[in-house]
Design a protein around this motif. Sequence first.
Motif, mmCIF file in Angstrom:
data_model
loop_
_atom_site.group_PDB
_atom_site.id
_atom_site.type_symbol
_atom_site.label_atom_id
_atom_site.label_comp_id
_atom_site.label_asym_id
_atom_site.label_seq_id
_atom_site.Cartn_x
_atom_site.Cartn_y
_atom_site.Cartn_z
ATOM 1 N N THR A 1 0.754 -1.177 -0.107
ATOM 2 C CA THR A 1 -0.364 0.394 0.016
ATOM 3 C C THR A 1 1.065 1.516 0.528
ATOM 4 O O THR A 1 2.342 1.147 -0.228
ATOM 5 C CB THR A 1 -0.867 0.198 1.654
ATOM 6 N N ALA A 2 0.215 2.427 -0.493
ATOM 7 C CA ALA A 2 0.956 3.764 0.090
ATOM 8 C C ALA A 2 0.547 4.134 1.161
ATOM 9 O O ALA A 2 -0.839 4.585 1.607
ATOM 10 C CB ALA A 2 0.335 4.717 -1.355
ATOM 11 N N ILE B 1 -3.878 5.810 4.334
ATOM 12 C CA ILE B 1 -3.836 5.472 2.933
ATOM 13 C C ILE B 1 -5.049 6.018 2.221
ATOM 14 O O ILE B 1 -4.877 5.980 1.067
ATOM 15 C CB ILE B 1 -4.653 4.067 2.988
ATOM 16 N N ASP C 1 -12.016 9.050 1.518
ATOM 17 C CA ASP C 1 -11.457 8.211 1.164
ATOM 18 C C ASP C 1 -10.951 8.933 -0.252
ATOM 19 O O ASP C 1 -11.503 8.303 -1.477
ATOM 20 C CB ASP C 1 -12.881 7.015 0.243
ATOM 21 N N GLY D 1 -11.431 -5.119 1.190
ATOM 22 C CA GLY D 1 -12.341 -4.884 2.517
ATOM 23 C C GLY D 1 -13.272 -3.607 1.134
ATOM 24 O O GLY D 1 -12.956 -3.460 -0.130
ATOM 25 N N ALA D 2 -14.766 -3.329 1.713
ATOM 26 C CA ALA D 2 -15.443 -3.173 0.469
ATOM 27 C C ALA D 2 -15.142 -1.491 0.804
ATOM 28 O O ALA D 2 -15.976 -0.934 -0.726
ATOM 29 C CB ALA D 2 -17.249 -2.706 1.714
ATOM 30 N N THR D 3 -14.618 -1.231 1.157
ATOM 31 C CA THR D 3 -14.512 0.596 0.949
ATOM 32 C C THR D 3 -13.434 0.943 -0.522
ATOM 33 O O THR D 3 -13.783 1.100 -1.054
ATOM 34 C CB THR D 3 -14.456 1.359 2.065
ATOM 35 N N THR D 4 -12.161 -0.332 -0.491
ATOM 36 C CA THR D 4 -11.750 -0.593 -1.082
ATOM 37 C C THR D 4 -12.414 -0.794 -2.501
ATOM 38 O O THR D 4 -11.850 -0.428 -3.804
ATOM 39 C CB THR D 4 -10.505 -0.906 -0.542
ATOM 40 N N THR E 1 -17.387 -8.166 2.596
ATOM 41 C CA THR E 1 -18.197 -6.777 2.895
ATOM 42 C C THR E 1 -19.459 -7.664 3.422
ATOM 43 O O THR E 1 -19.288 -9.004 3.386
ATOM 44 C CB THR E 1 -19.292 -6.572 1.491
ATOM 45 N N HIS E 2 -20.236 -7.196 4.689
ATOM 46 C CA HIS E 2 -21.760 -7.187 4.694
ATOM 47 C C HIS E 2 -22.324 -6.932 3.867
ATOM 48 O O HIS E 2 -23.617 -7.284 4.320
ATOM 49 C CB HIS E 2 -21.788 -6.751 6.469
ATOM 50 N N ARG E 3 -22.307 -5.692 2.481
ATOM 51 C CA ARG E 3 -23.415 -5.404 1.886
ATOM 52 C C ARG E 3 -23.240 -6.907 0.504
ATOM 53 O O ARG E 3 -22.632 -7.055 0.420
ATOM 54 C CB ARG E 3 -23.055 -3.981 1.623
ATOM 55 N N GLY F 1 -17.189 -12.073 7.171
ATOM 56 C CA GLY F 1 -16.501 -12.968 8.383
ATOM 57 C C GLY F 1 -15.074 -13.292 8.608
ATOM 58 O O GLY F 1 -13.925 -12.230 8.352
ATOM 59 N N VAL G 1 -4.432 -6.562 -0.085
ATOM 60 C CA VAL G 1 -4.756 -4.668 -0.827
ATOM 61 C C VAL G 1 -4.966 -3.605 0.123
ATOM 62 O O VAL G 1 -4.413 -2.195 0.089
ATOM 63 C CB VAL G 1 -5.921 -4.749 -1.808
ATOM 64 N N GLY H 1 -8.315 -2.045 2.839
ATOM 65 C CA GLY H 1 -7.789 -1.066 4.615
ATOM 66 C C GLY H 1 -7.189 -1.582 5.370
ATOM 67 O O GLY H 1 -6.495 -3.049 5.130
ATOM 68 N N GLN I 1 -6.728 -7.862 10.308
ATOM 69 C CA GLN I 1 -6.984 -8.730 10.612
ATOM 70 C C GLN I 1 -6.296 -10.540 9.830
ATOM 71 O O GLN I 1 -6.609 -11.110 10.513
ATOM 72 C CB GLN I 1 -8.669 -8.944 9.729
ATOM 73 N N LYS J 1 -8.109 7.604 6.730
ATOM 74 C CA LYS J 1 -8.303 6.019 7.664
ATOM 75 C C LYS J 1 -6.674 5.342 7.514
ATOM 76 O O LYS J 1 -5.607 5.461 6.851
ATOM 77 C CB LYS J 1 -8.900 5.701 6.062
HETATM 78 N N1 LIG Z 1 -3.238 4.665 -0.142
HETATM 79 C C1 LIG Z 1 -3.066 3.093 -0.573
HETATM 80 O O1 LIG Z 1 -2.005 2.815 -1.671
HETATM 81 C C2 LIG Z 1 -4.782 2.001 -0.999
HETATM 82 C C3 LIG Z 1 -4.702 1.222 -0.840
HETATM 83 C C4 LIG Z 1 -5.653 0.246 -0.505
HETATM 84 C C5 LIG Z 1 -7.033 1.289 -0.209
HETATM 85 N N2 LIG Z 1 -6.700 2.468 0.078
HETATM 86 C C6 LIG Z 1 -8.440 3.316 0.645
HETATM 87 O O2 LIG Z 1 -8.345 3.182 1.698
HETATM 88 C C7 LIG Z 1 -9.544 3.273 1.584
HETATM 89 C C8 LIG Z 1 -9.742 1.947 2.495
HETATM 90 O O3 LIG Z 1 -10.907 2.220 3.720
HETATM 91 P P1 LIG Z 1 -11.607 1.446 4.746
HETATM 92 O O4 LIG Z 1 -10.183 1.757 5.791
HETATM 93 O O5 LIG Z 1 -12.568 1.606 4.943
HETATM 94 O O6 LIG Z 1 -11.022 -0.603 4.850
HETATM 95 P P2 LIG Z 1 -11.420 -1.265 3.553
HETATM 96 O O7 LIG Z 1 -11.050 -2.841 4.436
HETATM 97 O O8 LIG Z 1 -11.835 -1.485 1.658
HETATM 98 O O9 LIG Z 1 -13.434 -1.383 3.751
HETATM 99 C C9 LIG Z 1 -13.829 -1.573 5.382
HETATM 100 C C10 LIG Z 1 -15.031 -2.118 5.022
HETATM 101 O O10 LIG Z 1 -14.520 -3.413 4.378
HETATM 102 C C11 LIG Z 1 -16.340 -4.125 5.146
HETATM 103 N N3 LIG Z 1 -14.580 -5.184 6.189
HETATM 104 C C12 LIG Z 1 -14.312 -5.256 6.261
HETATM 105 N N4 LIG Z 1 -13.493 -6.563 7.072
HETATM 106 C C13 LIG Z 1 -14.611 -7.318 6.647
HETATM 107 C C14 LIG Z 1 -15.243 -8.692 7.029
HETATM 108 N N5 LIG Z 1 -14.233 -9.433 7.854
HETATM 109 N N6 LIG Z 1 -16.190 -9.402 6.806
HETATM 110 C C15 LIG Z 1 -17.114 -8.559 6.005
HETATM 111 N N7 LIG Z 1 -16.762 -6.822 5.866
HETATM 112 C C16 LIG Z 1 -15.742 -6.300 6.121
HETATM 113 C C17 LIG Z 1 -16.624 -3.535 5.791
HETATM 114 O O11 LIG Z 1 -17.833 -2.685 4.614
HETATM 115 P P3 LIG Z 1 -19.261 -2.487 4.979
HETATM 116 O O12 LIG Z 1 -19.515 -3.771 6.465
HETATM 117 O O13 LIG Z 1 -19.924 -1.831 4.928
HETATM 118 O O14 LIG Z 1 -19.347 -4.108 4.287
HETATM 119 C C18 LIG Z 1 -15.924 -2.216 6.323
HETATM 120 O O15 LIG Z 1 -16.358 -1.387 6.633
HETATM 121 C C19 LIG Z 1 -10.015 3.284 1.089
HETATM 122 O O16 LIG Z 1 -10.613 4.791 0.415
HETATM 123 C C20 LIG Z 1 -10.094 2.692 -0.447
HETATM 124 O O17 LIG Z 1 -9.454 3.475 -1.446
HETATM 125 C C21 LIG Z 1 -6.110 2.972 -0.332
#
Ligand SMILES: NC(=O)c1ccc[n+]([C@@H]2O[C@H](COP(=O)([O-])OP(=O)(O)OC[C@H]3O[C@@H](n4cnc5c(N)ncnc54)[C@H](OP(=O)(O)O)[C@@H]3O)[C@@H](O)[C@H]2O)c1
Length: 190
Positions: free
Chosen positions: A7-8, A15, A20, A49-52, A81-83, A98, A119, A121, A127, A150
Amino acid sequence: MKTQYFTATSLDGFIATEDDSLEWLFPLGDVNDTGYPAFIAQVGALAMGATTYEWILRHADKGAQLTGSAWPYTQPAWVFTHRELPRVERADVRFVHGGVEGVHAKMVEAAGNRNIWVVGGGDLAGQFHDAGLLDEAIIQLASVTLGTGKQLFPRRVTSPPWQLLSVRQIGSGFAELHYRLPGNRNKSAA
Ligand SMILES: NC(=O)c1ccc[n+]([C@@H]2O[C@H](COP(=O)([O-])OP(=O)(O)OC[C@H]3O[C@@H](n4cnc5c(N)ncnc54)[C@H](OP(=O)(O)O)[C@@H]3O)[C@@H](O)[C@H]2O)c1
């Protein structure tokens, strides 16, 4: 075969911004000058994760410009994701939720002798770390601070610390840091 968090991050450990955005990242350098091309060539499966995932969907046009495809990866991808999230046509994406252990076992099978990319977040990487499954971190340390956002890795890891394997300067915009994570299942990974 290694499981790697690539990651960066900003200097202060974010990150993405709170909303986002990655707009701060792209002006800092060309991804082709970083270790990314060599890294991705060795990746056989990836998890995010879902946000990524939603970020990639929102920026599909940019992805298409860079890679010729709205979905940038040819490897199978597991999205946590849970969605119920929209699907991308012709993308090999599996939605899961899970614990990461069972998913990791499937990723290992799919990756063959190639590596697994977590990848992001940061908490998802955490985890995999909590489950003893993260072997390495490859961090593009960007020459900016964000103040809030984040988190890179919302865990406390102090003893044993990560082991710095190498540092590489990429212009004035990045330092690429390669770490081995002790305490992982695959202690001999290098
Ligand atoms: N700088 C970089 O190189 C880089 C690299 C990667 C990502 N990013 C950015 O960093 C941000 C990361 O966002 P974030 O911190 O919110 O993390 P994320 O991991 O992308 O998303 C988190 C979401 O993933 C779901 N999730 C995570 N673990 C889970 C599990 N065990 N079971 C089910 N669902 C799970 C949940 O969403 P739901 O419950 O809502 O479904 C949780 O809210 C994004 O904007 C991404 O674009 C940047």
